[in-house]
Motif scaffolding. Sequence first.
Motif, PDB file in Angstrom:
ATOM      1  N   THR A 198       0.827  -1.211   0.000  1.00 16.10           N
ATOM      2  CA  THR A 198       0.000   0.000   0.000  1.00 16.10           C
ATOM      3  C   THR A 198       0.860   1.259   0.000  1.00 16.10           C
ATOM      4  O   THR A 198       0.509   2.265  -0.590  1.00 16.10           O
ATOM      5  CB  THR A 198      -0.922   0.007   1.232  1.00 16.10           C
ATOM      6  N   GLU A 199       2.010   1.165   0.644  1.00 14.50           N
ATOM      7  CA  GLU A 199       2.845   2.364   0.707  1.00 14.50           C
ATOM      8  C   GLU A 199       3.377   2.723  -0.680  1.00 14.50           C
ATOM      9  O   GLU A 199       3.551   3.895  -1.004  1.00 14.50           O
ATOM     10  CB  GLU A 199       3.999   2.172   1.693  1.00 14.50           C
ATOM     11  N   LYS A 200       3.625   1.714  -1.487  1.00 15.42           N
ATOM     12  CA  LYS A 200       4.063   2.012  -2.847  1.00 15.42           C
ATOM     13  C   LYS A 200       2.952   2.716  -3.623  1.00 15.42           C
ATOM     14  O   LYS A 200       3.196   3.607  -4.431  1.00 15.42           O
ATOM     15  CB  LYS A 200       4.464   0.722  -3.559  1.00 15.42           C
ATOM     16  N   LEU A 201       1.756   2.275  -3.380  1.00 19.18           N
ATOM     17  CA  LEU A 201       0.622   2.925  -4.021  1.00 19.18           C
ATOM     18  C   LEU A 201       0.529   4.376  -3.570  1.00 19.18           C
ATOM     19  O   LEU A 201       0.205   5.270  -4.363  1.00 19.18           O
ATOM     20  CB  LEU A 201      -0.672   2.170  -3.675  1.00 19.18           C
ATOM     21  N   GLU A 202       0.857   4.577  -2.300  1.00 19.80           N
ATOM     22  CA  GLU A 202       0.861   5.949  -1.785  1.00 19.80           C
ATOM     23  C   GLU A 202       1.867   6.803  -2.556  1.00 19.80           C
ATOM     24  O   GLU A 202       1.572   7.928  -2.972  1.00 19.80           O
ATOM     25  CB  GLU A 202       1.240   5.941  -0.290  1.00 19.80           C
ATOM     26  N   LEU A 203       3.050   6.240  -2.742  1.00 16.28           N
ATOM     27  CA  LEU A 203       4.069   6.981  -3.474  1.00 16.28           C
ATOM     28  C   LEU A 203       3.592   7.357  -4.866  1.00 16.28           C
ATOM     29  O   LEU A 203       3.843   8.456  -5.362  1.00 16.28           O
ATOM     30  CB  LEU A 203       5.347   6.134  -3.575  1.00 16.28           C
ATOM     31  N   LEU A 204       2.905   6.423  -5.478  1.00 16.27           N
ATOM     32  CA  LEU A 204       2.401   6.672  -6.815  1.00 16.27           C
ATOM     33  C   LEU A 204       1.377   7.799  -6.791  1.00 16.27           C
ATOM     34  O   LEU A 204       1.367   8.679  -7.654  1.00 16.27           O
ATOM     35  CB  LEU A 204       1.770   5.395  -7.368  1.00 16.27           C
ATOM     36  N   HIS A 205       0.529   7.745  -5.800  1.00 16.53           N
ATOM     37  CA  HIS A 205      -0.447   8.823  -5.647  1.00 16.53           C
ATOM     38  C   HIS A 205       0.262  10.170  -5.507  1.00 16.53           C
ATOM     39  O   HIS A 205      -0.136  11.166  -6.117  1.00 16.53           O
ATOM     40  CB  HIS A 205      -1.325   8.569  -4.415  1.00 16.53           C
ATOM     41  N   ALA A 206       1.312  10.165  -4.724  1.00 19.57           N
ATOM     42  CA  ALA A 206       2.063  11.399  -4.535  1.00 19.57           C
ATOM     43  C   ALA A 206       2.631  11.897  -5.855  1.00 19.57           C
ATOM     44  O   ALA A 206       2.541  13.084  -6.191  1.00 19.57           O
ATOM     45  CB  ALA A 206       3.188  11.164  -3.527  1.00 19.57           C
ATOM     46  N   ALA A 207       3.198  10.976  -6.619  1.00 16.46           N
ATOM     47  CA  ALA A 207       3.751  11.354  -7.916  1.00 16.46           C
ATOM     48  C   ALA A 207       2.654  11.927  -8.806  1.00 16.46           C
ATOM     49  O   ALA A 207       2.864  12.907  -9.524  1.00 16.46           O
ATOM     50  CB  ALA A 207       4.404  10.143  -8.584  1.00 16.46           C
ATOM     51  N   PHE A 208       1.503  11.308  -8.725  1.00 16.11           N
ATOM     52  CA  PHE A 208       0.392  11.779  -9.552  1.00 16.11           C
ATOM     53  C   PHE A 208      -0.029  13.189  -9.153  1.00 16.11           C
ATOM     54  O   PHE A 208      -0.271  14.051 -10.001  1.00 16.11           O
ATOM     55  CB  PHE A 208      -0.792  10.821  -9.423  1.00 16.11           C
ATOM     56  N   ASP A 209      -0.115  13.410  -7.858  1.00 13.68           N
ATOM     57  CA  ASP A 209      -0.515  14.733  -7.393  1.00 13.68           C
ATOM     58  C   ASP A 209       0.479  15.791  -7.849  1.00 13.68           C
ATOM     59  O   ASP A 209       0.110  16.844  -8.353  1.00 13.68           O
ATOM     60  CB  ASP A 209      -0.624  14.733  -5.863  1.00 13.68           C
ATOM     61  N   LYS A 210       1.740  15.484  -7.680  1.00 14.46           N
ATOM     62  CA  LYS A 210       2.769  16.423  -8.092  1.00 14.46           C
ATOM     63  C   LYS A 210       2.645  16.711  -9.585  1.00 14.46           C
ATOM     64  O   LYS A 210       2.745  17.850 -10.026  1.00 14.46           O
ATOM     65  CB  LYS A 210       4.143  15.819  -7.775  1.00 14.46           C
ATOM     66  N   TYR A 211       2.386  15.673 -10.297  1.00 13.52           N
ATOM     67  CA  TYR A 211       2.212  15.761 -11.746  1.00 13.52           C
ATOM     68  C   TYR A 211       1.057  16.688 -12.079  1.00 13.52           C
ATOM     69  O   TYR A 211       1.159  17.604 -12.884  1.00 13.52           O
ATOM     70  CB  TYR A 211       1.967  14.343 -12.246  1.00 13.52           C
ATOM     71  N   THR A 212      -0.057  16.465 -11.386  1.00  8.92           N
ATOM     72  CA  THR A 212      -1.239  17.282 -11.649  1.00  8.92           C
ATOM     73  C   THR A 212      -0.967  18.747 -11.331  1.00  8.92           C
ATOM     74  O   THR A 212      -1.296  19.638 -12.106  1.00  8.92           O
ATOM     75  CB  THR A 212      -2.413  16.792 -10.789  1.00  8.92           C
ATOM     76  N   LYS A 213      -0.358  18.953 -10.198  1.00 14.08           N
ATOM     77  CA  LYS A 213      -0.057  20.331  -9.815  1.00 14.08           C
ATOM     78  C   LYS A 213       0.853  20.994 -10.842  1.00 14.08           C
ATOM     79  O   LYS A 213       0.661  22.136 -11.214  1.00 14.08           O
ATOM     80  CB  LYS A 213       0.591  20.365  -8.427  1.00 14.08           C
ATOM     81  N   ALA A 214       1.840  20.247 -11.269  1.00 11.17           N
ATOM     82  CA  ALA A 214       2.774  20.805 -12.235  1.00 11.17           C
ATOM     83  C   ALA A 214       2.041  21.218 -13.508  1.00 11.17           C
ATOM     84  O   ALA A 214       2.329  22.246 -14.107  1.00 11.17           O
ATOM     85  CB  ALA A 214       3.870  19.794 -12.554  1.00 11.17           C
ATOM     86  N   GLU A 215       1.082  20.424 -13.885  1.00 14.53           N
ATOM     87  CA  GLU A 215       0.343  20.740 -15.093  1.00 14.53           C
ATOM     88  C   GLU A 215      -0.480  22.002 -14.881  1.00 14.53           C
ATOM     89  O   GLU A 215      -0.535  22.887 -15.742  1.00 14.53           O
ATOM     90  CB  GLU A 215      -0.573  19.560 -15.460  1.00 14.53           C
ATOM     91  N   LEU A 216      -1.126  22.064 -13.733  1.00 14.52           N
ATOM     92  CA  LEU A 216      -1.948  23.233 -13.454  1.00 14.52           C
ATOM     93  C   LEU A 216      -1.119  24.502 -13.495  1.00 14.52           C
ATOM     94  O   LEU A 216      -1.559  25.544 -13.967  1.00 14.52           O
ATOM     95  CB  LEU A 216      -2.629  23.079 -12.087  1.00 14.52           C
ATOM     96  N   ALA A 217       0.067  24.404 -12.976  1.00 13.45           N
ATOM     97  CA  ALA A 217       0.939  25.571 -12.987  1.00 13.45           C
ATOM     98  C   ALA A 217       1.434  25.875 -14.393  1.00 13.45           C
ATOM     99  O   ALA A 217       2.023  26.916 -14.643  1.00 13.45           O
ATOM    100  CB  ALA A 217       2.115  25.347 -12.049  1.00 13.45           C
TER     101      ALA A 217
END
Lengths: 229, 229
Positions: A114-133
């Motif tokens: 599950t923690e790996k999935l968490e990391l992936l979620h984090a990467a996704f969020d960062k990705y999304t934010k980067a796009e928004l910016a």
Amino acid sequence: MNRERFAVEPLEQGMSFKAKAYQSLRQAITQMNIYGQSSEIRLDERRLCEALGVSRTPVREAMALLEQEGFIRSQPRRGIFVVRKTKAELVEMITVCAALEGMAARLFVENATTEKLELLHAAFDKYTKAELAEHVAEYSDANIVFHQSIVQASGSSLISDLTDRFFIHMRAIRRATMGLGDRADQSIHEHRDIIEALAARDADLAERRVREHTLGLAQYVERHCAFLD
Amino acid sequence: MNRERFAVEPLEQGMSFKAKAYQSLRQAITQMNIYGQSSEIRLDERRLCEALGVSRTPVREAMALLEQEGFIRSQPRRGIFVVRKTKAELVEMITVCAALEGMAARLFVENATTEKLELLHAAFDKYTKAELAEHVAEYSDANIVFHQSIVQASGSSLISDLTDRFFIHMRAIRRATMGLGDRADQSIHEHRDIIEALAARDADLAERRVREHTLGLAQYVERHCAFLD
DNA sequence: ATTATCGATACGGTATACCAGATGCCAGAC
DNA sequence: GTCTGGCATCTGGTATACCGTATCGATAAT
């Protein structure tokens, strides 16, 4: 004799000049905007030697490795050039990447914590934010980080090594195209779907979505990157 | 000046000593029974040089390539050894192979000509015959030929290059195991099914069957090759 | 002025010399 | 007999010298 007392670290100076030169050169190639400039980029062997402070031998061996990996091309008595992949070669690379990443997703599902999935979620969020910016460079990097997250979470260092080679070129292409068009939005949705499938532990679905997502990039390059060649 | 008259062949001696040494060494490693002998196999650099009739430099560069490909391992001031993959590494390799071959099958369906399908049929027939004759070595080689046929028919030289690296080890394993058990029969059926899917131009089915077929080999190695490590 | 030719130069490919560390044998101490 | 220390030797890593050829500019011939 008390061995614990003298437990010194294993003196990790083991890296030879050859390895150092390899890392340095690869790093330089990674950073460089391969597809940006029009003229062929030539590497001066002897100049690099004095820049690195070593003799030609280790540099040459490092270059031989880079040549085998497809980053540079050596023409006898002409020079050593950073290769610029043709469109067909890039599509081929991305296609292979799609297969590898798909398998990585499958492996991920099989032995993901599950923690790996968490990391992936984090990467996704960062990705999304980067796009928004709308910071294109960050977006591109975050995109790659997302892909690498899946690969690394799969636990297969072999897949990781192989895809790393390809990412260098894909990153370079991204940097050159810049005009992302509507791929950014689509990418985000697809990434979300991928995470969804991974979280659901659906190996078949996850593999298919990852594969199609990356194959989509291949199609994109095929269609919109005619400026290559 | 009449250039046509003097059109001699391009003097294909262009291959450098380094390339020659590489081919020669790789060939030697391919032929050798890696997993047969118990002791580590050491390569004497200087001995190889005099055997090949060249100096150490090109031989060393060739070895650096082989080391990067994972065939040999160089320990400073110890020696150069032919690597014996661990079971986990082999399983990983075969898993990657499964992904690549699956993608190859997909590409095959997309741009396969009927004549390529014919070639595959031929490979399959040869494979079947070899099995019937119960010549294990031929069976193993024909098996690999079958897999390579799909890969080559896919038209992706990148996949071809990558899988070739793996086949060397898979062949070595086959040679060492020999005890094929019931995998031979199963293999034949699966191969037949694969050809069927390819002939039907069903990309998804073909990919899945190829993938599962090769993953089956990975499982087999995982379970029955404890003698590794 | 243009072109052809020749030579200086530069580059990659190869050979070789040297270095430092690891191994293994052997002598000597206990 | 066993263990230890040192020396001979071997090995891979590195530096360097040398070679053949391609490039490019200068010079000479037209």
